[in-house]
Design a protein around this motif. Structure first.
Motif, PDB file in Angstrom:
ATOM      1  N   GLY A 184       7.893  17.293   3.155  1.00  0.00           N
ATOM      2  CA  GLY A 184       8.683  16.133   3.576  1.00  0.00           C
ATOM      3  C   GLY A 184       8.260  14.862   2.865  1.00  0.00           C
ATOM      4  O   GLY A 184       9.100  14.070   2.418  1.00  0.00           O
ATOM      5  N   SER A 185       6.954  14.647   2.714  1.00  0.00           N
ATOM      6  CA  SER A 185       6.448  13.455   2.027  1.00  0.00           C
ATOM      7  C   SER A 185       6.863  13.463   0.561  1.00  0.00           C
ATOM      8  O   SER A 185       7.225  12.417  -0.002  1.00  0.00           O
ATOM      9  N   PHE A 186       6.825  14.636  -0.058  1.00  0.00           N
ATOM     10  CA  PHE A 186       7.236  14.756  -1.458  1.00  0.00           C
ATOM     11  C   PHE A 186       8.699  14.366  -1.629  1.00  0.00           C
ATOM     12  O   PHE A 186       9.059  13.598  -2.528  1.00  0.00           O
ATOM     13  N   ILE A 187       9.552  14.868  -0.764  1.00  0.00           N
ATOM     14  CA  ILE A 187      10.984  14.579  -0.853  1.00  0.00           C
ATOM     15  C   ILE A 187      11.257  13.092  -0.650  1.00  0.00           C
ATOM     16  O   ILE A 187      12.055  12.478  -1.374  1.00  0.00           O
ATOM     17  N   ILE A 188      10.568  12.478   0.312  1.00  0.00           N
ATOM     18  CA  ILE A 188      10.786  11.063   0.615  1.00  0.00           C
ATOM     19  C   ILE A 188      10.268  10.169  -0.508  1.00  0.00           C
ATOM     20  O   ILE A 188      10.970   9.268  -0.982  1.00  0.00           O
ATOM     21  N   LYS A 189       9.040  10.411  -0.964  1.00  0.00           N
ATOM     22  CA  LYS A 189       8.433   9.554  -1.991  1.00  0.00           C
ATOM     23  C   LYS A 189       9.156   9.640  -3.328  1.00  0.00           C
ATOM     24  O   LYS A 189       9.224   8.663  -4.068  1.00  0.00           O
ATOM     25  N   GLU A 190       9.695  10.815  -3.636  1.00  0.00           N
ATOM     26  CA  GLU A 190      10.400  10.990  -4.914  1.00  0.00           C
ATOM     27  C   GLU A 190      11.886  10.679  -4.813  1.00  0.00           C
ATOM     28  O   GLU A 190      12.618  10.783  -5.793  1.00  0.00           O
ATOM     29  N   GLY A 191      12.349  10.308  -3.604  1.00  0.00           N
ATOM     30  CA  GLY A 191      13.750   9.948  -3.436  1.00  0.00           C
ATOM     31  C   GLY A 191      14.709  11.101  -3.660  1.00  0.00           C
ATOM     32  O   GLY A 191      15.826  10.916  -4.155  1.00  0.00           O
ATOM     33  N   LEU A 192      14.298  12.297  -3.270  1.00  0.00           N
ATOM     34  CA  LEU A 192      15.130  13.482  -3.467  1.00  0.00           C
ATOM     35  C   LEU A 192      16.050  13.697  -2.263  1.00  0.00           C
ATOM     36  O   LEU A 192      15.721  13.310  -1.144  1.00  0.00           O
ATOM     37  N   PRO A 193      17.198  14.319  -2.462  1.00  0.00           N
ATOM     38  CA  PRO A 193      18.087  14.620  -1.326  1.00  0.00           C
ATOM     39  C   PRO A 193      17.471  15.692  -0.432  1.00  0.00           C
ATOM     40  O   PRO A 193      16.731  16.565  -0.906  1.00  0.00           O
ATOM     41  N   ILE A 194      17.798  15.635   0.846  1.00  0.00           N
ATOM     42  CA  ILE A 194      17.230  16.586   1.814  1.00  0.00           C
ATOM     43  C   ILE A 194      17.618  18.025   1.466  1.00  0.00           C
ATOM     44  O   ILE A 194      16.849  18.964   1.698  1.00  0.00           O
ATOM     45  N   TYR A 195      18.802  18.208   0.866  1.00  0.00           N
ATOM     46  CA  TYR A 195      19.242  19.582   0.586  1.00  0.00           C
ATOM     47  C   TYR A 195      18.382  20.269  -0.471  1.00  0.00           C
ATOM     48  O   TYR A 195      18.598  21.438  -0.785  1.00  0.00           O
ATOM     49  N   THR A 196      17.395  19.533  -0.999  1.00  0.00           N
ATOM     50  CA  THR A 196      16.447  20.154  -1.934  1.00  0.00           C
ATOM     51  C   THR A 196      15.779  21.367  -1.295  1.00  0.00           C
ATOM     52  O   THR A 196      15.483  22.353  -1.978  1.00  0.00           O
ATOM     53  N   VAL A 197      15.552  21.305   0.019  1.00  0.00           N
ATOM     54  CA  VAL A 197      14.845  22.399   0.703  1.00  0.00           C
ATOM     55  C   VAL A 197      15.690  23.670   0.757  1.00  0.00           C
ATOM     56  O   VAL A 197      15.179  24.746   1.112  1.00  0.00           O
ATOM     57  N   GLU A 198      16.975  23.572   0.429  1.00  0.00           N
ATOM     58  CA  GLU A 198      17.838  24.750   0.441  1.00  0.00           C
ATOM     59  C   GLU A 198      18.007  25.370  -0.942  1.00  0.00           C
ATOM     60  O   GLU A 198      18.584  26.451  -1.075  1.00  0.00           O
ATOM     61  N   LYS A 199      17.489  24.699  -1.946  1.00  0.00           N
ATOM     62  CA  LYS A 199      17.647  25.202  -3.315  1.00  0.00           C
ATOM     63  C   LYS A 199      16.766  26.426  -3.544  1.00  0.00           C
ATOM     64  O   LYS A 199      15.593  26.446  -3.157  1.00  0.00           O
ATOM     65  N   THR A 200      17.335  27.429  -4.179  1.00  0.00           N
ATOM     66  CA  THR A 200      16.642  28.695  -4.395  1.00  0.00           C
ATOM     67  C   THR A 200      15.343  28.520  -5.173  1.00  0.00           C
ATOM     68  O   THR A 200      14.299  29.050  -4.798  1.00  0.00           O
ATOM     69  N   GLY A 201      15.404  27.762  -6.246  1.00  0.00           N
ATOM     70  CA  GLY A 201      14.219  27.572  -7.072  1.00  0.00           C
ATOM     71  C   GLY A 201      13.089  26.888  -6.317  1.00  0.00           C
ATOM     72  O   GLY A 201      11.918  27.235  -6.478  1.00  0.00           O
ATOM     73  N   PHE A 202      13.449  25.908  -5.483  1.00  0.00           N
ATOM     74  CA  PHE A 202      12.437  25.193  -4.701  1.00  0.00           C
ATOM     75  C   PHE A 202      11.767  26.124  -3.695  1.00  0.00           C
ATOM     76  O   PHE A 202      10.540  26.125  -3.543  1.00  0.00           O
TER      77      PHE A 202
END
Length: 329
Positions: free
Chosen positions: A57-75
């Motif tokens: 969660g901290s990584f997504i927030i600090k890097e300004g990434l969209p929340i749907y990043t957690v649904e990406k297969t590669g991630f």
């Protein structure tokens, strides 16, 4: 009834054993052990799971990434490789539970730091999103006991209402209230040069510091507008230069490198007077200089000089420049 296996011919024996499923035993690498094969995934309430989830969660927030990043297969595959026992929570958990929790935790940390600050200044400005929605940003600045300059961007408010002086006052008061800041401790507020924000700051009794970059931009724009016909040939040449950088990757890279080289750090209000003196020096007409060039320089300098003379703001510039060790001697 089948005869015992030992009584069967060799060909029949191979058929009997081939028809029965054989459990494949995985080959263990040197780094693996039988214990690792039988480990179960972390439960959602375990310390490991909470620690890893917060890190994501901290990584997504600090890097300004969209929340749907957690649904990406590669991630998800990457996280599984890092730790096969970790199961990534759902997208809704990150958006509805974890993100608000991290935000509140960060707010508490910043509030705690600001609670011990004796005085602070701030910067605020209006800007529009790509779809022209208006926002107001507010950033606070203070000095630590070791005289280190610290800054924190506290809020970015959506401002659909008319940007009247009264509405701006309400929004500024709301920011201070949200962060437990006392209005009496705010010694100055840096803004652009719009009349509405200028008046709102003055009514509140705060010292307003005009944005130097915005004022310099206005000085150049005003001067060019007043000399539009005279500078037409020069503007045409400048457009060609701009197109050159826009279409040349090499020149664009060199320009970016040059910008990084000349970019200063900790540009504060103490830099205003020295910068003005530098501008004045450069604006003095040089021998054999073209009349148009001399005229434009004088016009830019006059505009800047007129807007940075008023007291008490000029006294503030003098004091902070005197105290800044960068300008000693």
């Amino acid at each position: 009834m089948e005869p015992p296996a030992e009584e069967l011919p060799p060909v029949m024996m191979s058929r009997v054993f081939a028809s029965k499923p054989v459990r494949k035993i995985p080959k263990l690498s040197k780094a693996e052990s039988i214990h690792q094969l039988f480990r179960t995934p972390y439960s959602a309430s375990s310390a490991n799971h909470k620690k890893l989830t917060k890190a994501v969660g901290s990584f997504i927030i600090k890097e300004g990434l969209p929340i749907y990043t957690v649904e990406k297969t590669g991630f998800r595959e990457m996280l599984s490789t890092f730790d096969p026992l970790y199961t990534l929570p759902s997208r809704s958990y990150f958006s509805r539970t974890l993100s608000p929790a991290i935000y509140q935790e960060t707010v508490d940390i910043v509030k705690n730091k600001l609670s011990s600050v004796s005085y602070f200044s701030a910067t605020t400005n209006y800007w529009s999103s790509i779809i022209k929605d208006p926002y107001m940003a507010y950033t606070v600045h203070w000095l630590t006991d070791n005289f280190q300059l610290k800054s924190r961007s506290l809020q970015v408010n959506h401002c659909p209402e008319n940007h009247t002086t009264a509405n701006i006052q309400v929004m500024l008061d709301q920011v201070l209230m949200n962060w437990d800041l006392e209005a009496s401790k705010q010694v100055a507020l840096t803004t652009d040069n719009a009349s509405n924000i200028s008046k709102a700051v003055t009514v509140q009794g705060w010292l307003r510091v005009q944005c130097f970059g915005h004022r310099l931009n206005l000085a150049v724009a005003t001067t060019l507008k007043q000399s539009k016909e005279e500078i037409a040939p020069a503007m045409l040449a400048m457009k060609k230069v701009i197109r050159l950088f826009a279409h040349s990757h090499k020149k664009k890279r060199l320009l970016k490198e040059a910008q990084v080289t000349i970019q200063g750090k900790n540009v504060t209000v103490s830099s205003v007077l020295p910068t003005l003196m530098l501008i004045k020096t450069k604006m003095v007409a040089e021998p054999d200089e073209a009349a148009l060039s001399s005229k434009l320089k004088k016009a830019v300098w006059k505009y800047m000089d007129d807007h940075f003379k008023p007291i008490p703001i000029n006294q503030l510039y003098q004091k902070v420049s005197f105290l800044d060790p960068r300008y000693k001697g």
